[in-house]
Enzyme design. Structure first.
Site, PDB file in Angstrom:
ATOM      1  N   GLY A   1       1.486  -1.422   4.756  1.00  0.00           N
ATOM      2  CA  GLY A   1       1.901  -2.563   5.570  1.00  0.00           C
ATOM      3  C   GLY A   1       0.788  -3.491   6.004  1.00  0.00           C
ATOM      4  O   GLY A   1       0.914  -4.161   7.025  1.00  0.00           O
ATOM      5  N   GLY A   2      -0.340  -3.551   5.269  1.00  0.00           N
ATOM      6  CA  GLY A   2      -1.409  -4.493   5.625  1.00  0.00           C
ATOM      7  C   GLY A   2      -1.823  -4.317   7.073  1.00  0.00           C
ATOM      8  O   GLY A   2      -2.021  -3.201   7.553  1.00  0.00           O
TER       9      GLY A   2
ATOM     10  N   THR B   1      -4.169   1.965  -2.199  1.00  0.00           N
ATOM     11  CA  THR B   1      -3.577   0.638  -2.351  1.00  0.00           C
ATOM     12  C   THR B   1      -4.104  -0.104  -3.564  1.00  0.00           C
ATOM     13  O   THR B   1      -5.194   0.206  -4.063  1.00  0.00           O
ATOM     14  CB  THR B   1      -3.882  -0.203  -1.082  1.00  0.00           C
ATOM     15  OG1 THR B   1      -3.200  -1.444  -1.149  1.00  0.00           O
ATOM     16  CG2 THR B   1      -5.374  -0.478  -0.927  1.00  0.00           C
TER      17      THR B   1
ATOM     18  N   THR C   1       0.900  -1.137   0.000  1.00  0.00           N
ATOM     19  CA  THR C   1       0.000   0.000   0.000  1.00  0.00           C
ATOM     20  C   THR C   1       0.950   1.199   0.000  1.00  0.00           C
ATOM     21  O   THR C   1       2.161   1.022   0.070  1.00  0.00           O
ATOM     22  CB  THR C   1      -0.863  -0.084   1.292  1.00  0.00           C
ATOM     23  OG1 THR C   1      -1.689  -1.243   1.211  1.00  0.00           O
ATOM     24  CG2 THR C   1      -1.720   1.114   1.546  1.00  0.00           C
TER      25      THR C   1
ATOM     26  N   ASP D   1      -9.069  -9.053   0.550  1.00  0.00           N
ATOM     27  CA  ASP D   1      -9.244  -8.600   1.935  1.00  0.00           C
ATOM     28  C   ASP D   1     -10.567  -9.079   2.539  1.00  0.00           C
ATOM     29  O   ASP D   1     -10.818  -8.873   3.724  1.00  0.00           O
ATOM     30  CB  ASP D   1      -9.172  -7.070   2.019  1.00  0.00           C
ATOM     31  CG  ASP D   1      -7.735  -6.577   2.174  1.00  0.00           C
ATOM     32  OD1 ASP D   1      -6.839  -7.414   2.375  1.00  0.00           O
ATOM     33  OD2 ASP D   1      -7.509  -5.355   2.094  1.00  0.00           O
TER      34      ASP D   1
HETATM   35  N1  GLY Z   1      -5.182  -3.911   1.318  1.00  0.00           N
HETATM   36  C1  GLY Z   1      -4.640  -3.410   2.505  1.00  0.00           C
HETATM   37  C2  GLY Z   1      -5.640  -2.778   3.402  1.00  0.00           C
HETATM   38  O1  GLY Z   1      -6.610  -2.245   2.916  1.00  0.00           O
HETATM   39  O2  GLY Z   1      -5.483  -2.789   4.591  1.00  0.00           O
END
Ligand code: GLY
Length: 554
Positions: free
Chosen positions: A457-458, A383, A365, A407
């Site tokens: 960083g997810g 992202t 992201t 996600d």
């Molecule tokens: N794809 C990462 C987030 O949205 O947290």
């Protein structure tokens, strides 16, 4: 006191007061200096913070294709000096054909490739509509002016840095599965090298169309190119899905921490909930006395995150599909006090795998922070989900598709210790937005912006942002030190603290003695921070973790 020292003191005081009253100098911080420069140039021309954020985001879509994007989505938090703070949710949405069991094979088993690596994992992109909505509300310069630097960078190309070339080379096998993508990001199939120029002509043409008419993305030629690619390859997104996309304006989540006011991301992000809940919990401990990077400070932060992430798994999802998210309770100081009472000062808690579990991170992201000379701030995280998203461009349009629907929870009802979670709030349904961890944040003190922060960083994102806040508020660091300091992360399950290898060895040993399992990582996140100190904006780009990052002043 004689007259001259007295006069000097009066002059110094007057200067300090004057400086203190000055609005901070404008600043843009992002993961690519070239993009920050595009934003700073807009500020110099008198553009607003939103104008600069829009220009920076479009430029990142060209110079940082790993996460900067047209084909993804994100969140823009804005706090203008005059007017209301706002939050533009331009998260991708599931297409009309989505359903909770869409990633199962005919025999009912989970199909991971379909979930994360197929056209079925692509959400209807929101970035263009989101940037336009922010500009419509708070833009000052013409829209086309803000797209112009990105057009130039795509048409004329830019010289690849070591980082950029290495990142593209790493993806070459994935790009090679799709000839138009390989053609755009390689030299006839061979890796591009640092010093080579990356020219993206199709992307330049798409950007030119968007500069004239942003609706082209949803209703014009760009939409037709997306729909055609989907139809030709069995993808689910239709022209009607694209026409139907709408960004949503939401109230930012509000919180307080030791007298500071916080504005953060509401659902469908969990970023604000995890951050504010963790801070509420930590407010009851004297972190300053413990010291940055100390075993006690890391232990307490990890325990706070552990609990906030457990609540995330239980309750968070797209609010349009989950009207009962108990945010007031989760973010209350009373809830924090209850959770705090379960923390032992020198002993790790145990996460119960029978309660929840979830998949490992897919941490890619990007974030940008902007402050204009009037003190208005924008914190924007967007992202493609994984690095380079689906690693597949839209032929003829030159931009990468996201794989954001990864996600969503994988299999309804299946929550197990191997890392799946199947709880209802975050299952795919038509028009639902997948749960995010993105955490753009703005800190306010005495009515003025003090800090703008965020990171990729997810699921580590809220932990990285938390670290930057604690480093400033509790440990009194300047922006540079707050960004550079070692980071940690805990997400309930897997039950371990992720630590950057730079966390002192003595702290790591002490944490193990408390019963924590540790996982060393070379780096976590890539925070881009602006801090206002002594009336001036300090920009700290996370050059330690991605050396192309850049803070550029107005
Ligand atoms: N794809 C990462 C987030 O949205 O947290």
């Amino acid at each position: 006191m004689s007259f001259r020292p007295f006069l000097a003191l009066v002059l110094a005081l007057t200067l300090a007061l004057t400086l203190g009253a000055q609005p901070p100098r404008g600043m843009v911080v992002s993961q690519e200096r070239l993009a920050s420069e595009a934003g700073a140039e807009v500020l110099r021309e008198g553009g607003s913070a939103v104008d600069a954020a829009v220009a920076t985001a479009f430029a990142l879509a060209v110079v940082h294709p790993a996460a900067g994007n047209l084909g993804g989505g994100g969140f823009l938090l804005s706090r203008p000096t005059r007017g209301q703070a706002s939050f533009i949710d331009f998260r991708e949405v599931a297409p009309a054909s989505a359903h909770p069991r869409m990633w199962l094979k005919a025999d009912g088993t989970y199909d991971e490739a379909k979930h994360h690596d197929s056209l079925a994992s692509v959400g209807v992109p929101g970035t263009v509509a989101g940037l336009r909505e922010a500009w419509r509300r708070e833009g000052r310069l013409p829209w086309a002016r803000l797209v112009e630097p990105a057009i130039r960078l795509a048409r004329e190309g830019f010289v690849l840095s070591e980082n950029q070339a290495a990142s593209l080379a790493e993806q070459l096998p994935a790009f090679a599965r799709h000839a138009p993508t390989l053609a755009q990001f390689s030299r006839k199939g061979s890796p591009l090298r640092a010093g080579d120029r990356l020219v993206q002509r199709d992307l330049a043409r798409t950007l030119r169309r968007l500069a004239k008419d942003w609706t082209d993305f949803y209703r014009g030629r760009t939409a037709a190119l997306i729909a055609r690619d989907m139809a030709a390859n069995g993808g689910p997104i239709t022209a009607a899905d694209l026409r139907g996309y709408r960004p949503v304006r939401r109230e930012p989540l509000g919180g307080t921490y030791r007298g500071f006011e916080l504005l953060a991301a509401p659902p469908p992000s969990s970023g604000g909930q995890v951050l504010i809940e963790s801070l509420n919990l930590l407010e009851g401990f004297d972190l300053k006395a413990a010291g940055p990077g100390s075993p006690a400070a890391v232990h307490l932060a990890a325990e706070a995150l552990r609990r906030a992430f457990a609540d995330r798994a239980q309750f968070l999802g797209d609010p349009a599909f989950n009207p009962g998210i108990p945010l007031d309770r989760l973010l209350s100081k009373a809830h924090a006090a209850e959770l705090r009472a379960t923390i032992q000062p020198d002993r790790a808690s145990v996460s119960d795998p029978a309660r929840f579990s979830w998949e490992l991170d897919r941490p890619h992201t990007t974030h940008l922070s902007v402050l204009d000379r009037e003190g208005s701030a924008v914190s924007l995280t967007y992202t493609l989900e994984e690095s380079y998203g689906l690693k597949r461009i839209v032929p003829g349009a030159g931009f990468l598709l996201n794989n954001e629907l990864g996600d969503f929870n994988a299999v309804p009802g299946l929550t197990d210790a191997t890392g799946r979670i199947g709880t209802p709030p975050n299952l795919a349904r038509p028009g639902q937005r997948p749960l995010s961890s993105m955490c753009p944040v703005i800190l306010v003190k005495d009515g003025s912006v003090l800090m703008v922060s965020g990171s990729p960083g997810g699921r580590t994102i809220p932990a990285t942002v938390l670290a930057t806040v604690l480093n400033v508020v509790d440990f009194g660091m300047d922006a540079r030190a707050a960004v550079d300091a070692p980071r940690i992360h805990h997400q309930w399950l897997p039950d371990r603290i992720q630590v950057e290898a730079t966390l002192p060895a003595a702290t790591q040993e002490a944490l193990k003695k408390m019963g924590h399992a540790l996982k060393d990582v070379p780096k976590q996140g890539c925070a881009q921070v602006i801090l206002v100190r002594h009336g001036q904006a300090e920009g700290a780009a996370d050059t330690l973790r991605w050396s192309d990052s850049g803070a550029v002043g107005e």
